[in-house]
Design an enzyme around this catalytic site. Sequence first.
Site, PDB file in Angstrom:
ATOM      1  N   CYS A  54      -0.356   1.858   0.608  1.00  8.95           N
ATOM      2  CA  CYS A  54      -1.206   0.989  -0.221  1.00  8.95           C
ATOM      3  C   CYS A  54      -2.454   0.586   0.559  1.00  8.95           C
ATOM      4  O   CYS A  54      -2.354   0.042   1.658  1.00  8.95           O
ATOM      5  CB  CYS A  54      -0.418  -0.253  -0.638  1.00  8.95           C
ATOM      6  N   CYS A  57      -2.445  -3.420   1.254  1.00  4.56           N
ATOM      7  CA  CYS A  57      -1.448  -4.117   2.068  1.00  4.56           C
ATOM      8  C   CYS A  57      -2.025  -4.460   3.445  1.00  4.56           C
ATOM      9  O   CYS A  57      -2.906  -3.769   3.952  1.00  4.56           O
ATOM     10  CB  CYS A  57      -0.193  -3.251   2.220  1.00  4.56           C
ATOM     11  N   HIS A 117       3.232  -6.866  -1.519  1.00  2.00           N
ATOM     12  CA  HIS A 117       2.922  -5.779  -2.439  1.00  2.00           C
ATOM     13  C   HIS A 117       3.679  -5.913  -3.770  1.00  2.00           C
ATOM     14  O   HIS A 117       3.210  -5.436  -4.806  1.00  2.00           O
ATOM     15  CB  HIS A 117       3.295  -4.460  -1.751  1.00  2.00           C
ATOM     16  N   ASN A 157      -7.128  -6.648 -13.744  1.00  4.00           N
ATOM     17  CA  ASN A 157      -6.498  -5.626 -14.575  1.00  4.00           C
ATOM     18  C   ASN A 157      -5.067  -5.509 -14.097  1.00  4.00           C
ATOM     19  O   ASN A 157      -4.826  -5.096 -12.966  1.00  4.00           O
ATOM     20  CB  ASN A 157      -7.194  -4.265 -14.413  1.00  4.00           C
ATOM     21  N   SER A 165      -5.315   0.712 -10.805  1.00  2.22           N
ATOM     22  CA  SER A 165      -5.011   1.896 -10.013  1.00  2.22           C
ATOM     23  C   SER A 165      -4.050   1.563  -8.876  1.00  2.22           C
ATOM     24  O   SER A 165      -3.464   2.447  -8.279  1.00  2.22           O
ATOM     25  CB  SER A 165      -6.300   2.487  -9.448  1.00  2.22           C
ATOM     26  N   HIS A 168      -0.686  -3.481  -6.142  1.00  2.00           N
ATOM     27  CA  HIS A 168      -0.768  -4.654  -5.258  1.00  2.00           C
ATOM     28  C   HIS A 168      -1.522  -5.774  -5.993  1.00  2.00           C
ATOM     29  O   HIS A 168      -2.605  -5.529  -6.526  1.00  2.00           O
ATOM     30  CB  HIS A 168      -1.497  -4.288  -3.964  1.00  2.00           C
ATOM     31  N   HIS A 170      -3.985  -8.138  -7.185  1.00  2.00           N
ATOM     32  CA  HIS A 170      -5.372  -8.386  -6.774  1.00  2.00           C
ATOM     33  C   HIS A 170      -6.273  -8.559  -7.988  1.00  2.00           C
ATOM     34  O   HIS A 170      -5.930  -8.140  -9.092  1.00  2.00           O
ATOM     35  CB  HIS A 170      -5.890  -7.224  -5.920  1.00  2.00           C
ATOM     36  N   GLN A 172     -10.672  -8.526  -9.169  1.00  2.00           N
ATOM     37  CA  GLN A 172     -11.996  -8.054  -8.761  1.00  2.00           C
ATOM     38  C   GLN A 172     -13.020  -9.115  -9.117  1.00  2.00           C
ATOM     39  O   GLN A 172     -12.821  -9.905 -10.040  1.00  2.00           O
ATOM     40  CB  GLN A 172     -12.353  -6.771  -9.497  1.00  2.00           C
TER      41      GLN A 172
HETATM   42 ZN   LIG Z   1       0.105  -3.263  -1.208  1.00  2.00          ZN
END
Ligand SMILES: [Zn+2]
Length: 348
Positions: A54, A57, A117, A157, A165, A168, A170, A172
Amino acid sequence: MSDETAWQARPHRRLNALTGEWILVSPQRTQRPWQGETTAAREHERKPGYDPTCYLCPGNSRAGGARNPNYTQTFVFDNDYAALARDTPPAAIDDDGLLVAQSESGICRVVCFTPRHDLSIARMPAAEIRGVIDAWAQQYTELGAQPGINSVIVFENHGEQMGASNPHPHAQIWANASIPNEPAKEQAAATAYLETRGTCVLCAYLARELAAQERIVHRNEHAVVLVPFWAIWPFETLVVPRVHATALDRVTPQARDGLAAAMRVLTAAYDRVFDVAFPYSMGFHQRPTDGLPHDEWHVHAHYYPPLLRSATVRKYMVGYEMLGMPQRDITPESAAERLRALCATIEH
Ligand SMILES: [Zn+2]
Ligand SMILES: [Zn+2]
Ligand SMILES: [Zn+2]
């Protein structure tokens, strides 16, 4: 059913008071047979807490050779695949109003919520979600203070169906010079409402919904989750701080805690709608960072989940929706009822 509410059971259109756009509601179609996509539900995979492949990570390397620090809370960095670039040279064309283009400068960042993760907002403690909100507020201030940045949009998203995509957890942040279409529509409508009625449209709308209760999904002392009267997506919601604030930077620490708690309850309830990790796009609308007060703005988050009738049957915006206007089958009121019942099952 009384005559006053009979219209709700028949085809009608509703005005989105935040944008000034109309949507079509067709409650009678809910029972129609489904003949579209019915791909098998993907087994809920157990993800590892750390994935060596990833790029988000801690300690792993990203595209271009940068290596993530061994971060322990949130981690923010400039997007390696940014859609915008700083210091784009100014350029513009306008050929009789037919071929019109302008250069656009901006900054794109990634905000990792946690080193873990395998987590999501639904599975993080509210105190850690509060840390994520603080990071978003700090980024809003930092990016908004840069010359030529007038709009800062934070969005997530969530899930492969929304094009994420990397699983993990997150978000934007895209910060740019011009005000994008969606906030521009809301700004025009909120400004008109303030000028004609002397009050913030979202403060007024929130008071109306709290009195009616019909579309309220969840609430605490500081934040309210509701299915807006004009919702397009089947389980679309709006998350609103109760006290007027133009952006996250003006939301008090207590209200940020309330916002974090409400986001946790909502996303956990989403995961129970079809017993699947519920995909969505979510994001915040806030005042432009052009230095003006913009008291017409009341910060809020939109959640747009695509799932309709099961873990695999999603809504598509096609046909009449592309050519005419958005349309929904299940009413916002029945979606709110279902989400409200699920929120009540979440510990908070
Ligand atoms: Zn990750
Ligand atoms: Zn307000
Ligand atoms: Zn909005």
